[in-house]
Design a protein around this motif. Structure first.
Motif, short mmCIF file in Angstrom:
data_model
loop_
_atom_site.label_atom_id
_atom_site.label_comp_id
_atom_site.label_asym_id
_atom_site.label_seq_id
_atom_site.Cartn_x
_atom_site.Cartn_y
_atom_site.Cartn_z
N ALA B 185 50.55 28.46 41.22
CA ALA B 185 49.89 27.53 40.31
C ALA B 185 49.69 26.17 40.96
CB ALA B 185 50.72 27.38 39.02
N VAL B 186 50.72 25.71 41.69
CA VAL B 186 50.62 24.43 42.40
C VAL B 186 49.53 24.50 43.46
CG1 VAL B 186 51.83 22.85 43.95
CG2 VAL B 186 53.02 23.79 41.96
N MET B 187 49.46 25.65 44.15
CA MET B 187 48.47 25.81 45.21
C MET B 187 47.05 25.86 44.65
SD MET B 187 50.59 28.48 47.58
CE MET B 187 49.19 28.85 48.63
N VAL B 188 46.90 26.52 43.48
CA VAL B 188 45.58 26.58 42.85
C VAL B 188 45.12 25.18 42.49
CG1 VAL B 188 44.34 27.34 40.78
CG2 VAL B 188 45.87 28.93 41.97
N HIS B 202 49.87 37.49 51.10
CA HIS B 202 49.64 38.85 50.64
C HIS B 202 49.19 38.86 49.19
CE1 HIS B 202 51.27 40.50 54.29
NE2 HIS B 202 52.35 39.76 54.16
N GLU B 203 48.99 37.65 48.63
CA GLU B 203 48.61 37.56 47.21
C GLU B 203 47.10 37.71 47.06
OE1 GLU B 203 50.63 37.43 44.64
OE2 GLU B 203 52.35 37.49 46.02
N MET B 204 46.67 38.95 46.83
CA MET B 204 45.24 39.22 46.81
C MET B 204 44.54 38.58 45.62
SD MET B 204 44.89 40.69 49.58
CE MET B 204 46.23 40.97 50.69
N ASN B 205 45.26 38.49 44.50
CA ASN B 205 44.65 37.85 43.33
C ASN B 205 44.37 36.38 43.59
OD1 ASN B 205 44.49 40.10 41.71
ND2 ASN B 205 46.60 39.83 40.95
N ARG B 209 40.72 34.57 43.59
CA ARG B 209 40.45 33.47 42.65
C ARG B 209 40.12 32.17 43.35
NH1 ARG B 209 45.48 32.62 39.30
NH2 ARG B 209 44.59 30.61 38.76
N VAL B 210 40.82 31.88 44.43
CA VAL B 210 40.79 30.52 44.97
C VAL B 210 40.05 30.40 46.30
CG1 VAL B 210 42.25 28.56 45.61
CG2 VAL B 210 42.98 30.11 43.81
N PHE B 231 34.29 40.57 50.48
CA PHE B 231 35.31 41.22 51.29
C PHE B 231 36.05 42.30 50.51
CE2 PHE B 231 39.72 41.69 52.65
CZ PHE B 231 39.51 42.17 53.93
N PHE B 232 36.50 41.95 49.30
CA PHE B 232 37.32 42.91 48.55
C PHE B 232 36.49 44.07 48.00
CE2 PHE B 232 40.19 39.16 48.25
CZ PHE B 232 41.29 39.74 48.85
N ASP B 233 35.23 43.78 47.64
CA ASP B 233 34.42 44.84 47.03
C ASP B 233 33.65 45.66 48.07
OD1 ASP B 233 35.37 43.95 44.65
OD2 ASP B 233 33.64 42.64 44.24
#
Lengths: 219, 250
Positions: B185-188, B202-205, B209-210, B231-233
């Motif tokens: 949350a702080v990084m977002v 490793h946090e793909m979400n 998002r960011v 990239f992900f799709d």
């Protein structure tokens, strides 16, 4: 001559010799710590020749018996044109030996810090000197209180080397010769000195434990 | 978001590095624009952490060039220290100074490196600690805080230097699951404020998002880079397809 008689007859000289032993211990330990910090900084510096010099220093003075070192200082140095007083020779020898052991203690304290904190310190822009001053020395001092207490007691006992050279006033071990050359106290003089050493050590050990509890770093 | 076309904040040109016989970075070329959030992913051993650490020279390189705001990274000494101060770094294992309080951890850099007066440094530090939600812990020492709290302090410590860019080397990998989100949350928030960020994670979400751009590394090379959605799709390379397949369900 019994223990109490030794006290009553030589009480004032004993007092001066206890104070002399304490003073030499304090000077040698303080000098040894300061020199030990300096040598340790060399041993962890980024410059290889300095690291090697620091290692050689420690190996040299940790592995020579203090009495041999004292003989060299008293008898060999004059041939090189450096005639030091007996007291200076003694203090210098003990400081050199203590500093090499102190440096080994510091190194173990530094190894406990972990490379991560040093990297973090570098990443906020601290220089080598700042990292040593702000992170390395404070942390290694605070994690090595107990081994340093041991070293302090060893320093106290090593000042007994002063009995091998003429000192006025004598320190506690030289005091045994002083007493026994003036009266027939025999083992009693040893016992009085031993009590003084042991009493001092117990107090120092207790203080070391208290200090450790106070400054130990929770990890 | 608009990315300025001026000098990149971080630029790597033909960077190579070996660990003995191991070729850990192979001809890495990468530039990060001001305000860009770059997420680096890849299997373990792919060189992504090593690459991140070369950017403020915690790892040396064998050949190539690394520039911060157009200036080549100095080799040693004061110039290197000064440059490092401009690039914040957050580590997997927090690496807070164990003998200092939380407040002192944050003020050390400003006081010692930027020569900020103590009172001002402390006021700024408290403000930063409030921002990351650990101001109530200011007087404690690191060992008294949870991992998530420690990592937020580490972020505050970096921010206190007013960095032009921040590097995150797997910042949530050492955290218990329930603490990961408080750090993310702080990084977002930082990303939304326009901080230039390189994030190895490793946090793909989080990446989806960011990130403005996802860089996929394998075997010391940048195999593929694209917008997160692309990239992900629609991963292009077989390595990326295999990697994304292997982490599915996470």
């Amino acid at each position: 001559m019994g223990v109490t008689e030794v006290f009553t007859t030589f009480g004032d000289v004993y007092l001066r010799s206890v104070l002399s032993t304490w003073l030499m211990t304090a000077v040698c330990f303080a000098g040894g710590l300061a020199l030990g910090i300096l040598v340790t900084v060399l041993r962890v510096s980024p410059v290889k020749p300095l690291r090697v010099a620091g290692d050689v220093y420690v190996q040299l003075f940790r592995n020579i018996p203090t009495v041999s070192l004292l003989v060299i200082f008293v008898y060999a140095l004059p041939y090189l044109g450096a005639t030091l007083s007996y007291r200076t020779c003694l203090l210098a020898c003990v400081i050199l030996v203590v500093s090499s052991f102190a440096s080994e203690n510091f190194m173990s304290g530094i190894n406990a810090i972990g490379v991560g904190q040093i990297e973090a310190a570098r990443s906020i822009g601290l220089t080598f000197v700042q990292i040593v001053r702000l992170i390395v020395i404070p942390q290694s001092l605070r994690t090595t209180v107990l081994p340093m207490t041991n070293l302090l007691i060893a320093t106290l006992l090593t000042t007994a080397m002063g009995s091998q050279v003429p000192l006025t006033p004598p320190e506690l071990t030289g005091m045994v010769n002083y007493v026994n050359s003036r009266s027939v106290a025999g083992i009693s003089a040893f016992i009085v000195s031993a009590i003084c050493y042991a009493g001092t050590s117990v107090v120092l050990g207790w203080l070391g434990n208290k200090l450790d509890e106070k400054v130990r770093i929770v990890r | 978001m608009a990315i300025e076309t001026a000098t990149p904040v971080i630029e790597l040109r033909h960077v190579d590095k070996h660990y003995g016989p191991l070729h850990v970075l192979r001809d890495i070329n990468l530039s990060v624009a001001k305000g860009e959030v770059l997420v680096v992913i890849g299997p373990s051993g792919s060189g992504k952490s090593t690459m991140c650490r070369t950017i403020n020279r915690l790892e040396t390189i064998d050949s190539g060039e690394i520039l911060i705001e157009g200036t080549p990274l100095p080799q040693e000494g004061k110039e290197l220290a000064a440059l490092r101060a401009k690039v914040g770094m957050v580590f997997q294992s927090f690496n807070l100074f164990a003998h200092k309080t939380i407040l002192q951890n944050v003020t050390m850099g400003p006081i010692e490196v930027l020569h900020t007066p103590r009172e001002q440094a402390e006021a700024e530090a408290m403000e930063l600690l409030r921002r990351v939600g650990v101001d109530s812990q200011a007087a404690k020492v690191p060992a008294q805080l949870s991992g998530g709290q420690q990592q937020r302090v580490a972020i505050a410590r970096s921010l206190a230097m007013h960095p032009t860019a921040m590097l995150f080397d797997e910042p949530t990998s050492a955290l218990d699951p329930e603490m990961i989100n408080e750090v993310l949350a702080v990084m977002v928030e930082l990303a939304q404020e326009g901080m230039t960020m390189v994030v190895v994670t490793h946090e793909m979400n989080f990446a989806r998002r960011v990130a403005n751009r996802v860089v996929f590394m394998a075997d010391g090379q940048i195999v593929e880079q694209n917008s997160p959605d692309e990239f992900f799709d629609h991963p292009q390379s077989q390595r990326a397809k295999d990697f994304l397949e292997s982490i599915k369900g996470h």
